[in-house]
Scaffold this motif. Structure first.
Motif, PDB file in Angstrom:
ATOM      1  N   SER A 119     -11.952  10.034  -6.323  1.00  0.00           N
ATOM      2  CA  SER A 119     -12.308   9.601  -4.973  1.00  0.00           C
ATOM      3  C   SER A 119     -13.778   9.865  -4.678  1.00  0.00           C
ATOM      4  O   SER A 119     -14.462   9.022  -4.079  1.00  0.00           O
ATOM      5  CB  SER A 119     -11.427  10.317  -3.946  1.00  0.00           C
ATOM      6  OG  SER A 119     -10.054  10.044  -4.171  1.00  0.00           O
ATOM      7  N   ILE A 148      -7.475  13.254  -8.697  1.00  0.00           N
ATOM      8  CA  ILE A 148      -7.589  12.278  -7.605  1.00  0.00           C
ATOM      9  C   ILE A 148      -8.829  12.552  -6.768  1.00  0.00           C
ATOM     10  O   ILE A 148      -9.561  11.628  -6.379  1.00  0.00           O
ATOM     11  CB  ILE A 148      -6.315  12.313  -6.739  1.00  0.00           C
ATOM     12  CG1 ILE A 148      -5.113  11.812  -7.536  1.00  0.00           C
ATOM     13  CG2 ILE A 148      -6.501  11.476  -5.475  1.00  0.00           C
ATOM     14  CD1 ILE A 148      -3.782  12.040  -6.843  1.00  0.00           C
ATOM     15  N   PHE A 160       0.827  -1.213   0.000  1.00  0.00           N
ATOM     16  CA  PHE A 160       0.000   0.000   0.000  1.00  0.00           C
ATOM     17  C   PHE A 160       0.860   1.261   0.000  1.00  0.00           C
ATOM     18  O   PHE A 160       0.514   2.252  -0.650  1.00  0.00           O
ATOM     19  CB  PHE A 160      -0.942  -0.008   1.209  1.00  0.00           C
ATOM     20  CG  PHE A 160      -2.191  -0.790   0.987  1.00  0.00           C
ATOM     21  CD1 PHE A 160      -3.191  -0.305   0.158  1.00  0.00           C
ATOM     22  CD2 PHE A 160      -2.378  -2.027   1.586  1.00  0.00           C
ATOM     23  CE1 PHE A 160      -4.358  -1.032  -0.056  1.00  0.00           C
ATOM     24  CE2 PHE A 160      -3.535  -2.760   1.370  1.00  0.00           C
ATOM     25  CZ  PHE A 160      -4.521  -2.259   0.544  1.00  0.00           C
ATOM     26  N   ILE A 180       1.339   9.147  -4.509  1.00  0.00           N
ATOM     27  CA  ILE A 180       0.138   9.958  -4.725  1.00  0.00           C
ATOM     28  C   ILE A 180      -0.018  10.978  -3.594  1.00  0.00           C
ATOM     29  O   ILE A 180      -0.361  12.148  -3.834  1.00  0.00           O
ATOM     30  CB  ILE A 180      -1.104   9.050  -4.802  1.00  0.00           C
ATOM     31  CG1 ILE A 180      -0.993   8.105  -6.001  1.00  0.00           C
ATOM     32  CG2 ILE A 180      -2.383   9.871  -4.882  1.00  0.00           C
ATOM     33  CD1 ILE A 180      -2.134   7.120  -6.114  1.00  0.00           C
ATOM     34  N   LEU A 181       0.262  10.544  -2.369  1.00  0.00           N
ATOM     35  CA  LEU A 181       0.180  11.461  -1.227  1.00  0.00           C
ATOM     36  C   LEU A 181       1.191  12.595  -1.359  1.00  0.00           C
ATOM     37  O   LEU A 181       0.884  13.759  -1.044  1.00  0.00           O
ATOM     38  CB  LEU A 181       0.407  10.682   0.072  1.00  0.00           C
ATOM     39  CG  LEU A 181       0.314  11.483   1.372  1.00  0.00           C
ATOM     40  CD1 LEU A 181      -1.086  12.074   1.522  1.00  0.00           C
ATOM     41  CD2 LEU A 181       0.655  10.601   2.568  1.00  0.00           C
ATOM     42  N   TYR A 238       0.542   4.200  -2.731  1.00  0.00           N
ATOM     43  CA  TYR A 238      -0.167   5.432  -2.356  1.00  0.00           C
ATOM     44  C   TYR A 238       0.728   6.540  -1.805  1.00  0.00           C
ATOM     45  O   TYR A 238       0.305   7.693  -1.778  1.00  0.00           O
ATOM     46  CB  TYR A 238      -1.260   5.092  -1.332  1.00  0.00           C
ATOM     47  CG  TYR A 238      -2.371   4.269  -1.926  1.00  0.00           C
ATOM     48  CD1 TYR A 238      -3.267   4.842  -2.824  1.00  0.00           C
ATOM     49  CD2 TYR A 238      -2.508   2.923  -1.614  1.00  0.00           C
ATOM     50  CE1 TYR A 238      -4.279   4.082  -3.385  1.00  0.00           C
ATOM     51  CE2 TYR A 238      -3.522   2.166  -2.166  1.00  0.00           C
ATOM     52  CZ  TYR A 238      -4.405   2.750  -3.053  1.00  0.00           C
ATOM     53  OH  TYR A 238      -5.406   2.005  -3.616  1.00  0.00           O
TER      54      TYR A 238
END
Length: 279
Positions: free
Chosen positions: A251, A247, A17, A24-25, A21
């Motif tokens: 989401s 994003i 994970f 992206i964060l 991610y």
């Protein structure tokens, strides 16, 4: 032994994970960076979002991509659904191998070859019949429909292959015509596959860079083409802001779809419980 295995599985899960991610964060965090350097934090600011909405070229490219994505996905659905129906329901027929190969070819064909062949096709057609007159949105939509229809056909064929045909056969025994059977029985049953095919086609069209670069013309720049040309000159924080907005939109759609699915499951469970009580 079991404890060590659980620790290993948990560590692998966390690493997986994080690998997916954390980048992206970081993009989201640095979209609020005040400085121009995307790797050096200098302070919190919304300046790059303001700059993004002031960038007419980026906004026009985004609208072009959305229009092209919607048109391509809709046309791919119209073309791919009958193709999937033929491959699933018509059994063995003369030319089936050739037809299946032609449908599946865009799935395995390199994008460079597809883009080049479509460019040569459009140039030849323009010389012979005068259409399409130059390259633009029309040629991009045709090109995207070409390879997106293959994905729709595969999704629809898979859904039809796993579907119980007894309801259709019962309708045929009662004298229903094939067209009515399709629109009244088959179409509602494969609706989830149609939605999945449309969303997949829209995503592929929105993400495409290579094929669009071959068949695009002046005034038809898509968002991936605009971003790629901007990144070649150095990554601008505007790109981080744009990625954050995308994003956020994805989401929100995921949350809405999850809530709708949960609501549908609750309603179905409630109706089943009520039917059990009544019986």
């Amino acid at each position: 032994m079991i404890g060590k295995r659980s620790t290993f599985l948990l560590s692998a899960l966390v690493f997986g994970f994080a690998f997916l991610y954390v980048p992206i964060l970081l993009v989201i965090i640095y979209s609020f960076n005040e400085g121009k350097l995307v790797t050096v934090w200098t302070g919190f600011s919304f300046k790059w979002y303001v700059s993004l909405f002031s960038n007419d070229g980026m906004i026009d490219a985004a609208w072009n991509s959305l229009r092209i994505g919607v048109m391509s996905a809709t046309l791919a659905l119209a073309v791919g659904t009958p193709a999937g129906l033929v491959m699933s329901r018509f059994g063995r027929f003369k030319g089936r191998t050739l037809f299946s190969g032609m449908v599946a070819a865009p799935l395995v064909m390199p994008e460079v070859i597809t883009g080049l062949s479509l460019l040569l096709l459009f140039v030849t057609l323009e010389q012979l019949i005068g259409w399409p007159a130059g390259r633009g949105v029309t040629t991009i939509v045709i090109a995207h429909t070409t390879f997106c229809a293959a994905y729709v056909a595969v999704v629809v064929q898979s859904r039809l292959a796993g579907m119980d045909t007894s309801v259709e056969e019962a309708a045929m025994d009662l004298g229903a015509k094939p067209a009515k059977i399709f629109f009244v029985i088959t179409l509602p049953m494969i609706l989830p596959a149609l939605l999945a095919g449309w969303l997949l086609s829209f995503t592929l069209s929105l993400d495409d860079l290579v094929i669009a670069s071959f068949v695009a013309g002046p005034g038809s720049t898509t968002l991936p083409m605009k971003v790629f040309s901007s990144v070649r000159l150095g990554v601008s924080p505007e790109i981080n802001a744009l990625a954050t907005l995308i994003i956020l939109a994805v989401s929100v759609m995921i949350v809405i779809s999850s809530l709708l699915i949960l609501r549908s499951e609750r309603a179905r469970t409630r109706s089943m419980d009520q039917a059990t009580i009544d019986s």
